[in-house]
Design a protein around this motif. Structure first.
Motif: not given
Ligand code: 6PG
Length: 239
Positions: A44-46, A149-151, A202, A179, A48-49, A74, A72, A143
Motif C-alpha cells: 500500500a501507499g500513504g 477506501h482501500t487501495a 480511522k 491513480r 501509515t505503512p 498515483r 495502487d 491501508g
Molecule cells: C494510497 C493508499 C491508500 C492509503 C489510505 C490511507 O496510495 O493513498 O494506497 O489506500 O492506504 O489512503 O492513507 P494513510 O496511510 O496516509 O492514512
C-alpha cells in the motif's frame, strides 16, 4: 453488531502496530515461500505503512524470493514525493537483498489507461492464477482511508463494480486524484489481506469494515475471512 470473521490485532500505539504489521507480513511471506517457493505481495501507499516497510526488510529470511506488486499508485513520476514506488524505494528497498527487478512498478508517468493495462498484463503474466483465472497474491497489504477506501477504491467509484479487469485508472477524492488501482476481484483473491490502520481518525472506518459488506465502505468488500486488521488502540473499536 460487529462482523464476526475479520481478525483483529490491536496494539498499544503506532510503533507497536507497525512492528506487529511487519512481523505479520514477514510471517505470511515465509509461509508462502515454504508452500510455493516465492511470495507475491502487493503493498500500500500513504503514510501509515512507512514504518512497517522500514522494519520488515531485516525480518525477511529469503528476501530475494518475493515479487512485489502495488495495490495502487498515483499517476506521478517514480521520483515524485507522492509516488508509492518512491515510498518503497526509501524504505523496503533499503534492504540490499531485495532485488529491484522483482518490484513491479505501476508506471504512473504514462497515460493512466495505458499504465493500468500494462500493469494488469504484467500481473496476469507474473502471478499464479486461482481457480477462477484471477492472479492470486499471497498478501495484499493495504491501508484504510477515513472514508473507508482501500487501495484507490473510493466510495461511490464505478471501479468498485468492475469484475473483468485487474487494474483500472480512477479519479480519487484523495489527492493526487489520478491513480491506478487493483480491482476488487484481485484484492479478494489474495490468500491473505492485511489492513494496517492507526489513529483516532480511522476508528469509524474500522468499525464500518467490521460491520460487514457495504458498498459505501470499499474496504468492507474485501474477503473478511482472510482479512487481518492491525490496529493501534486509537483506531480499534471500543471493547
Ligand atoms: C494510497 C493508499 C491508500 C492509503 C489510505 C490511507 O496510495 O493513498 O494506497 O489506500 O492506504 O489512503 O492513507 P494513510 O496511510 O496516509 O492514512
Amino acid at each position: 453488531m460487529l462482523g464476526v470473521v475479520a481478525t483483529l490485532s490491536v496494539h498499544p500505539d503506532v510503533e507497536s502496530a507497525a512492528q506487529a504489521a511487519a512481523d505479520l507480513l514477514a510471517a505470511l511471506i515465509t509461509e508462502a515461500q515454504a508452500a510455493r517457493g516465492v511470495a507475491h505481495v502487493a503493498v500500500a501507499g500513504g503514510t501509515t505503512p512507512r514504518r512497517t516497510y522500514e522494519l520488515v526488510g531485516p525480518l525477511l529470511a529469503n528476501a530475494a524470493d518475493i515479487e512485489w506488486w502495488f495495490g495502487d499508485e498515483r499517476c506521478v513520476p517514480a521520483d515524485d514525493p507522492d509516488s508509492n514506488y518512491r515510498l518503497i524505494l526509501e524504505t523496503l528497498l533499503r534492504t540490499p537483498s531485495i532485488p529491484i527487478d522483482r518490484v513491479h512498478r505501476i508506471r504512473g508517468e504514462l497515460d493512466p489507461a495505458d499504465a493500468a493495462a500494462r500493469y494488469a498484463a504484467e500481473l496476469r503474466g507474473g502471478a499464479p492464477l486461482d481457480d477462477k483465472g484471477v492472479p492470486q497474491l499471497d498478501v495484499a497489504f493495504l491501508g484504510l482511508g477515513e472514508d473507508g477506501h482501500t487501495a484507490s477504491l473510493f466510495p461511490g467509484d464505478p471501479a468498485l463494480e468492475i469484475r473483468d479487469r485487474l487494474a483500472v485508472p480512477v479519479v480519487a477524492a484523495k489527492p493526487p486524484p489520478n491513480r491506478i488501482t487493483l480491482t476488487l476481484p484481485v484484492l479478494r483473491a489474495a490468500r491473505a489481506t492485511v489492513i494496517l490502520a492507526t489513529g483516532e481518525g480511522k476508528r469509524e472506518a474500522v468499525a464500518r469494515v467490521l460491520a460487514g459488506p457495504d458498498i459505501a465502505t470499499p474496504a468492507s468488500l474485501l474477503d473478511a475471512t482472510s482479512l487481518t486488521l492491525v490496529l493501534d488502540e486509537a483506531a480499534a473499536p471500543a471493547v
